[in-house]
Design an enzyme around this catalytic site. Sequence first.
Site, PDB file in Angstrom:
ATOM      1  N   HIS A   1       0.827  -1.212   0.000  1.00  0.00           N
ATOM      2  CA  HIS A   1       0.000   0.000   0.000  1.00  0.00           C
ATOM      3  C   HIS A   1       0.857   1.256   0.000  1.00  0.00           C
ATOM      4  O   HIS A   1       1.184   1.796   1.061  1.00  0.00           O
ATOM      5  CB  HIS A   1      -0.933  -0.004   1.218  1.00  0.00           C
ATOM      6  CG  HIS A   1      -1.998   1.037   1.164  1.00  0.00           C
ATOM      7  ND1 HIS A   1      -3.205   0.898   1.811  1.00  0.00           N
ATOM      8  CD2 HIS A   1      -2.057   2.233   0.537  1.00  0.00           C
ATOM      9  CE1 HIS A   1      -3.953   1.967   1.603  1.00  0.00           C
ATOM     10  NE2 HIS A   1      -3.268   2.803   0.816  1.00  0.00           N
TER      11      HIS A   1
ATOM     12  N   ASP B   1      -8.495   2.803  -3.463  1.00  0.00           N
ATOM     13  CA  ASP B   1      -8.024   3.393  -2.206  1.00  0.00           C
ATOM     14  C   ASP B   1      -8.009   4.913  -2.238  1.00  0.00           C
ATOM     15  O   ASP B   1      -7.615   5.541  -3.205  1.00  0.00           O
ATOM     16  CB  ASP B   1      -6.613   2.912  -1.875  1.00  0.00           C
ATOM     17  CG  ASP B   1      -6.125   3.513  -0.567  1.00  0.00           C
ATOM     18  OD1 ASP B   1      -6.696   3.170   0.480  1.00  0.00           O
ATOM     19  OD2 ASP B   1      -5.216   4.357  -0.609  1.00  0.00           O
TER      20      ASP B   1
ATOM     21  N   ASN C   1      -4.666   5.905  -7.547  1.00  0.00           N
ATOM     22  CA  ASN C   1      -5.182   7.277  -7.613  1.00  0.00           C
ATOM     23  C   ASN C   1      -4.161   8.282  -8.128  1.00  0.00           C
ATOM     24  O   ASN C   1      -3.845   9.267  -7.486  1.00  0.00           O
ATOM     25  CB  ASN C   1      -5.755   7.713  -6.251  1.00  0.00           C
ATOM     26  CG  ASN C   1      -4.711   7.684  -5.149  1.00  0.00           C
ATOM     27  OD1 ASN C   1      -3.677   7.050  -5.276  1.00  0.00           O
ATOM     28  ND2 ASN C   1      -4.993   8.388  -4.073  1.00  0.00           N
TER      29      ASN C   1
ATOM     30  N   ASP D   1       0.956   2.889   3.690  1.00  0.00           N
ATOM     31  CA  ASP D   1       0.082   3.917   3.111  1.00  0.00           C
ATOM     32  C   ASP D   1       0.889   5.191   2.839  1.00  0.00           C
ATOM     33  O   ASP D   1       0.424   6.312   3.051  1.00  0.00           O
ATOM     34  CB  ASP D   1      -1.117   4.217   4.024  1.00  0.00           C
ATOM     35  CG  ASP D   1      -2.218   4.996   3.292  1.00  0.00           C
ATOM     36  OD1 ASP D   1      -2.075   5.258   2.073  1.00  0.00           O
ATOM     37  OD2 ASP D   1      -3.226   5.339   3.941  1.00  0.00           O
TER      38      ASP D   1
ATOM     39  N   HIS E   1       3.150  14.257  -0.030  1.00  0.00           N
ATOM     40  CA  HIS E   1       2.606  15.560  -0.430  1.00  0.00           C
ATOM     41  C   HIS E   1       3.734  16.575  -0.365  1.00  0.00           C
ATOM     42  O   HIS E   1       4.668  16.429   0.424  1.00  0.00           O
ATOM     43  CB  HIS E   1       1.471  15.997   0.501  1.00  0.00           C
ATOM     44  CG  HIS E   1       0.240  15.165   0.371  1.00  0.00           C
ATOM     45  ND1 HIS E   1      -0.531  15.148  -0.770  1.00  0.00           N
ATOM     46  CD2 HIS E   1      -0.342  14.293   1.229  1.00  0.00           C
ATOM     47  CE1 HIS E   1      -1.544  14.316  -0.603  1.00  0.00           C
ATOM     48  NE2 HIS E   1      -1.456  13.776   0.601  1.00  0.00           N
TER      49      HIS E   1
ATOM     50  N   HIS F   1       1.528   5.132  -2.300  1.00  0.00           N
ATOM     51  CA  HIS F   1       1.102   6.044  -3.360  1.00  0.00           C
ATOM     52  C   HIS F   1       2.367   6.646  -3.969  1.00  0.00           C
ATOM     53  O   HIS F   1       3.136   7.278  -3.261  1.00  0.00           O
ATOM     54  CB  HIS F   1       0.200   7.141  -2.787  1.00  0.00           C
ATOM     55  CG  HIS F   1      -1.059   6.618  -2.171  1.00  0.00           C
ATOM     56  ND1 HIS F   1      -2.237   6.464  -2.873  1.00  0.00           N
ATOM     57  CD2 HIS F   1      -1.313   6.158  -0.917  1.00  0.00           C
ATOM     58  CE1 HIS F   1      -3.171   5.967  -2.076  1.00  0.00           C
ATOM     59  NE2 HIS F   1      -2.640   5.769  -0.877  1.00  0.00           N
ATOM     60  N   LEU F   2       2.557   6.423  -5.262  1.00  0.00           N
ATOM     61  CA  LEU F   2       3.786   6.919  -5.888  1.00  0.00           C
ATOM     62  C   LEU F   2       3.553   8.183  -6.710  1.00  0.00           C
ATOM     63  O   LEU F   2       4.490   8.807  -7.162  1.00  0.00           O
ATOM     64  CB  LEU F   2       4.438   5.828  -6.729  1.00  0.00           C
ATOM     65  CG  LEU F   2       4.983   4.641  -5.913  1.00  0.00           C
ATOM     66  CD1 LEU F   2       5.710   3.655  -6.814  1.00  0.00           C
ATOM     67  CD2 LEU F   2       5.907   5.096  -4.793  1.00  0.00           C
TER      68      LEU F   2
ATOM     69  N   HIS G   1      -5.623  -0.366   5.895  1.00  0.00           N
ATOM     70  CA  HIS G   1      -5.423   0.498   7.065  1.00  0.00           C
ATOM     71  C   HIS G   1      -6.522   0.468   8.132  1.00  0.00           C
ATOM     72  O   HIS G   1      -7.254   1.420   8.322  1.00  0.00           O
ATOM     73  CB  HIS G   1      -5.162   1.949   6.659  1.00  0.00           C
ATOM     74  CG  HIS G   1      -5.987   2.477   5.520  1.00  0.00           C
ATOM     75  ND1 HIS G   1      -7.348   2.406   5.484  1.00  0.00           N
ATOM     76  CD2 HIS G   1      -5.608   3.082   4.368  1.00  0.00           C
ATOM     77  CE1 HIS G   1      -7.783   2.950   4.369  1.00  0.00           C
ATOM     78  NE2 HIS G   1      -6.766   3.365   3.668  1.00  0.00           N
TER      79      HIS G   1
ATOM     80  N   HIS H   1     -10.623   0.199   0.814  1.00  0.00           N
ATOM     81  CA  HIS H   1     -10.590   1.382   1.679  1.00  0.00           C
ATOM     82  C   HIS H   1     -12.004   1.547   2.201  1.00  0.00           C
ATOM     83  O   HIS H   1     -12.915   1.866   1.442  1.00  0.00           O
ATOM     84  CB  HIS H   1     -10.142   2.584   0.848  1.00  0.00           C
ATOM     85  CG  HIS H   1     -10.218   3.899   1.570  1.00  0.00           C
ATOM     86  ND1 HIS H   1      -9.101   4.641   1.886  1.00  0.00           N
ATOM     87  CD2 HIS H   1     -11.274   4.629   2.012  1.00  0.00           C
ATOM     88  CE1 HIS H   1      -9.456   5.761   2.503  1.00  0.00           C
ATOM     89  NE2 HIS H   1     -10.775   5.779   2.595  1.00  0.00           N
TER      90      HIS H   1
END
Lengths: 186, 309, 445
Positions: free
Chosen positions: C65, C156, C99, C326, C330, C67-68, C236, C183
């Site tokens: 899990h 997710d 996403n 997760d 940002h 996010h790239l 999660h 999710h």
Amino acid sequence: MPQMNENRVCESQEMGRILARIAAEIVARNKGCQKLALVGILTRGVCLARRLQEIIRETFGQELSLGVLDITLYRDDLSRATHHPVLRKTEIPFSLDGATVVLVDDVLYTGRTVRAAMDGLIDFGRPQSIQLAVLVDRGCRELPISADYIGVEVPASPQDRVMVRVAESDGFDLVTVTPRSAFQGE
Amino acid sequence: MGFRRKDLLGTRDLSAVEIRTLLESAESFKEIAERPLKKVPALRGKTVVNLFFEPSTRTRTSFEIAAKRLSADAVNISASTSSVVKGESLVDTVDNIQAMAPDIIVVRHKFVGAAHLIAERIGASVVNAGDGANEHPTQALLDLLTISEHKKLEPGLTVAIIGDIAHSRVARSNIWALTTLGITVRVCAPPTMLPRGLEEIAGVRVCRRPEEALEGADVVMMLRIQLERQDRLLFPSVRDYARIFGLNRQRLELACPDAIVMHPGPMNRGVEITSEVADGKHSVILNQVSNGVALRMAVLFLLGGQGRE
Amino acid sequence: MSEKKSSLLLKNGRLIDAGQNLDGKFDIFLVDGKVKEVASDLDVVADQVIDLDGLWVLPGAIDLHVHLREPGYEYKETILSGAEAAVAGGFTSIACMANTYPINDNAAVTRFILEQARSAPAKVLPIAAISKGMQGEVLVEMGDLVEAGAVAFSDDGKTVPNSKLLRHALEYASLFDKPLLCHCQDDALFADGVIHEGMISAGHGLAGIPSLAEEIDIARTIMLAEYLKVSVHICHLSSRGGVELVRAAKARGVRVTAEATPHHLFLDERAVVDLAYREALDETVKPSMLCYNTNSKMSPPLRAAEDVAALRQALAEGTIDVVATDHAPHEATEKAVEYSLAPFGVIGLETALALALRLVQEGDLTLLQMVARMSLAPAAILGLDDRGTLAPGMAADLMIVDPEREWVVDPAKFQSKARNTPFTGWRLKGRVIKTIVDGRVVFSS
């Protein structure tokens, strides 16, 4: 409590005599004045002003108005003050317009407190005149100010500490000068 | 001793000594409003920026008058005239204001923590004039100042706060300040507007019905109901709210005979409070307003009049 | 000849491998990117020999899990920077969520991700969306995506609100033996919440997200999987109630697995106002904001202390199968805003292993359990039969850990492009010093 190495300038009896003399001088100088008032500068100036008011009432049968002035808001060293200012209440329960005001303080030193006090007073009205009564004049003026009524003159250097204690706030009357060496290392 | 902070962000972490120092100072400032010449030079040469991201004529005006009576230069920046609306971030806005070297920034913002974000970023003193539903410390302090004119601020006093507690920064700041002074606080709200667990975390008594909260209360604080909350399923209708939670003469009779009634304004007359009560002899609502100026003068003075150079 | 060229012998390290149930001093012989032999005192000729006396060898961690952000949000993170962060944290495989922009809901995006990943130091496994555009309305072309290389399906960041669609997604994915990573969140109860609905939201007026928002949806998801007799994975877990739902479902024989993140295992709602952690911080590295720190904002939110305790217990007993980060990068300015306006999410790849070790240090897990949750179980859930353990024949994906190395979390030193960790200033013990993927050293500190 008084320290061992401080010099006593005057004690209770002496202080009473001095105030009686100042009271007489105030009355004499302002003979015929319709609007005569006393304004004490917080804290000890107020105690002294009250005593003067009482002496004048008892000795001369005159009732003078009494005001209380806190000069904190008029100080010129607010932004440099290392301590945090505590504000107390100003009370001028009479009109200042046309009045003759006797400012009362314990010690006259640089003159800055009196300068602030005059600014403060003038915000309340337009007195006919302002006079100044102090118990102790220790010299070392930084502003062109002088007192009209002086209890005692105590020449002292800026390093010396001149202290006025009054029964109302300190439990006893006493004026002392402590030389610099006495509190070195404080 | 006293009040020695850089910022006033909330009442939550104020000590009883700090609260009493602020109230005593404010007490001294009340006198200035009675002078013919309502100005003292204490903050001469200081700049107070009123940075309002949410419209609030009352609070902004109150701070502005307070600053001006202290001889500070007061500058008002509101969201509608600043670059905030052009997509600039809060941090950018604050950096720009900081570059103009203000001494005190008064901040009102719709989101929690905005004042804290600013305070951590800049050297100027920050006064939180309301951040979201979190805190509005000067309102709570002026409420305390108003209460102190009628009642002793000490254990034994009972204050009832009634209305939309969940979304009220006024309620929160009052709860923290009052409980710090050991005063009993009762809160009453529709269950939809009552934060879960408030009883445990805030040490207040939660009352289901206003009658229960009012019973023998010394002080009654009514909160403004945000009429737009109706759309968010929090209460069925204004009429229903007024009927169950509104303060009217009959309900007020449950409180102690010399109870005082407060409202932070602006009021929805006929909703949370009837005009009869708002304008009645128990009401101290206008005293709150005049005390607001004195209290804010004290806050600005204590923050701005100290040597932090 | 070729065997000799790419052989590597790791001598004298302590191997901790849940897949083989091994914990002891072993030599590991890696040949051609695979584990050739694991034994005590191996006497073989290797191209290179590394002595690991005092160090630990663990199977490479697998994060199912992350996010790239690539494609679309390369300013937050790229596949390359994310993979570099991964190997710096001991992760050799990372599965990236859908996403992105465009969303990974078609084979072209999946292929793009794999293409970008070819130069990445870690193995990057694309997770495809469940619904087109993650809109919760139409299923993606699952067959096509699996052929392109998708390892799992997930919307997710969002729930799949339409139960009929979720049902069909579960049914259809089972055809390919690909897991659905769910999710779980009831959107209406979540509403405009930003932190856990609890003591901090009540006291500070921040809009709350009740645990119930997650639990109701977990219950729905489990009921569907139970009815359909298919497997499902819950992303999660954050609340005690969620744990109890998963525990009860497992006891009934439902094929449900679950993950927890390091931040939910270490932080509770008080981190929002930093009441609990301020004293533990290293003076030299402090977060930019102590109060209303937006690096405490994620979805699901940090919950109450009792929830943290429940998660730890569930992780130990196996109700929670996996530690997943997760990892949600940002940019700094996106987080330097009012709490309510900040995006949800924190990064975790470079702190996860040391935090997992801390769970061992604090007595919540055994080392073997930790390795199982970090490597073995995620490989099993994703159906990766060539990794997750260092048994002979498996991929030579592993990390070398100095268990005594103490360090302070300093985001400035991260490989990730992002800095949004809630653990800034934490003192941790145990650090990855080398990461090996397919027999090649891809990270060395």
